[in-house]
Design an enzyme around this catalytic site. Structure first.
Site, PDB file in Angstrom:
ATOM      1  CE  LYS A  52      30.335  65.032  29.419  1.00 39.75           C
ATOM      2  NZ  LYS A  52      30.838  66.221  28.705  1.00 39.75           N
ATOM      3  CD  GLN A  96      30.724  69.785  29.769  1.00 42.67           C
ATOM      4  OE1 GLN A  96      31.372  68.753  29.693  1.00 42.67           O
ATOM      5  NE2 GLN A  96      29.531  69.908  29.228  1.00 42.67           N
ATOM      6  CG  ASP A 119      34.467  66.350  24.363  1.00 38.17           C
ATOM      7  OD1 ASP A 119      33.513  65.544  24.356  1.00 38.17           O
ATOM      8  OD2 ASP A 119      34.577  67.284  25.174  1.00 38.17           O
TER       9      ASP A 119
HETATM   10  N1  GUN Z   1      28.918  70.874  26.108  1.00 36.01           N
HETATM   11  C1  GUN Z   1      27.812  70.287  25.598  1.00 36.01           C
HETATM   12  N2  GUN Z   1      28.114  69.078  25.113  1.00 36.01           N
HETATM   13  C2  GUN Z   1      29.418  68.891  25.315  1.00 36.01           C
HETATM   14  C3  GUN Z   1      30.313  67.809  25.026  1.00 36.01           C
HETATM   15  O1  GUN Z   1      29.965  66.770  24.456  1.00 36.01           O
HETATM   16  N3  GUN Z   1      31.599  67.988  25.412  1.00 36.01           N
HETATM   17  C4  GUN Z   1      32.029  69.123  25.999  1.00 36.01           C
HETATM   18  N4  GUN Z   1      33.317  69.221  26.315  1.00 36.01           N
HETATM   19  N5  GUN Z   1      31.235  70.147  26.282  1.00 36.01           N
HETATM   20  C5  GUN Z   1      29.936  70.013  25.935  1.00 36.01           C
END
Ligand code: GUN
Length: 292
Positions: A52, A96, A119
């Site tokens: 990211k 995350q 998100d």
């Molecule tokens: N863990 C697995 N996929 C994601 C996601 O799309 N966003 C976040 N914040 N954590 C994750």
């Protein structure tokens, strides 16, 4: 059979986003700023967050990585979230997941300012999605929609079968594929661990979206000729012959299933790169205050 190449589609969308950032800067606006909170040292989470941050650099966004040890208290984390909510320089941020067991995921998600919730995990954004109102759509379902758009896949009137009912993927994609939109307008069946006669249902799928986290669960005898398969699975399976010691496997047994498909996503290189693009697009929307 055609491959739904997530890397290629992601590059196309990232170039578009990068061009938008240049235009914003020309108008004297600052570049969009994404922050990520990462707790502990979970290998997969480290990989996702690094991807990211790298993608932000590629399109000209600012990014901030905020790390905590997995001993962080819930209060320390919530204090940081409140600080970011009030930091005008940060347009959007993510926490995350998964979180350590001693931290209540719901409390954390509910503390995120919905306006910065790129998100799309906050109940306000989920509720808006269900009502087809402007919102941040979570990265995985949004990435799937964008991949289908890139390949001009027709979904209207089709039977879309979704496997898995998680808050992050199965539940939202089932709602999005049923709503009046493009992609959308499908007849949707949502299957999960208690579903009976699963194979009877998957055999009816025109579009099959699999988000179970069960490596190679879908076999050739479970799909019909011409199906479109979207494989969201990404499981690390031990493989001593690989340098990393593991191999990434999807939920679909590609060797068997792909020959029956009209379109199929590979793993890796299918849905994964699209989730990053979706996050970038949500951050761009946050910077431009397009949703709220
Ligand atoms: N863990 C697995 N996929 C994601 C996601 O799309 N966003 C976040 N914040 N954590 C994750």
């Amino acid at each position: 059979m055609e491959i739904l190449d997530g890397k290629k589609a992601a590059l196309f969308y990232k170039n578009k986003i990068a061009a938008e950032v240049i235009k914003m800067k020309e108008k004297g606006m600052k570049a969009p700023h994404l922050a990520a909170i990462l707790i502990g040292n979970n290998g997969a989470s480290e990989t996702y967050v690094a991807a990211k941050v790298k993608a932000c650099e590629e399109v000209g966004f600012h990014s901030s990585l905020i790390r905590f040890q997995d001993t962080v208290t819930e209060k320390e984390l919530l204090d940081k979230i409140h600080e970011i909510n009030n930091n005008e320089d940060i347009d959007g941020y993510i926490v995350q997941l998964p979180l350590p067991n001693h931290i209540a995921e719901n409390k954390v998600i509910n503390a995120i300012n919905p306006k910065k919730d790129v998100d799309g995990f906050h109940p306000e954004n989920t509720g808006r999605m269900v009502k087809n109102l402007p919102c941040y759509i979570a990265a995985t379902p949004f990435g799937i929609l964008k991949l289908m758009q890139y390949y001009n896949l027709e979904s209207t009137g089709k039977h879309c079968v979704v496997l898995g009912r998680s808050n992050i993927v199965g539940s939202p994609i089932s709602i999005l594929m049923a709503r009046d939109g493009n992609p959308g307008n499908c007849t949707v069946t949502l299957c999960h661990s208690k579903t009976q006669n699963l194979k009877e249902i998957t055999l009816q799928a025109d579009i099959l979206i699999v988000a179970l986290g069960k490596p190679e669960f879908i076999t050739g005898n479970m799909v019909k000729e011409g199906v479109v398969v979207i494989d969201v699975g990404l499981t690390r399976v031990v493989n001593e012959s690989k340098k990393s010691g593991f191999e990434l496997k999807g939920d679909v047994l590609f060797e068997e299933v792909s020959s029956k498909c009209s379109f199929i996503t590979p793993v890796p290189g299918g849905v994964g790169p699209m989730t990053i693009v979706a996050l970038l697009e949500n951050t761009l929307k946050a910077a431009r205050k397009e949703i709220y």
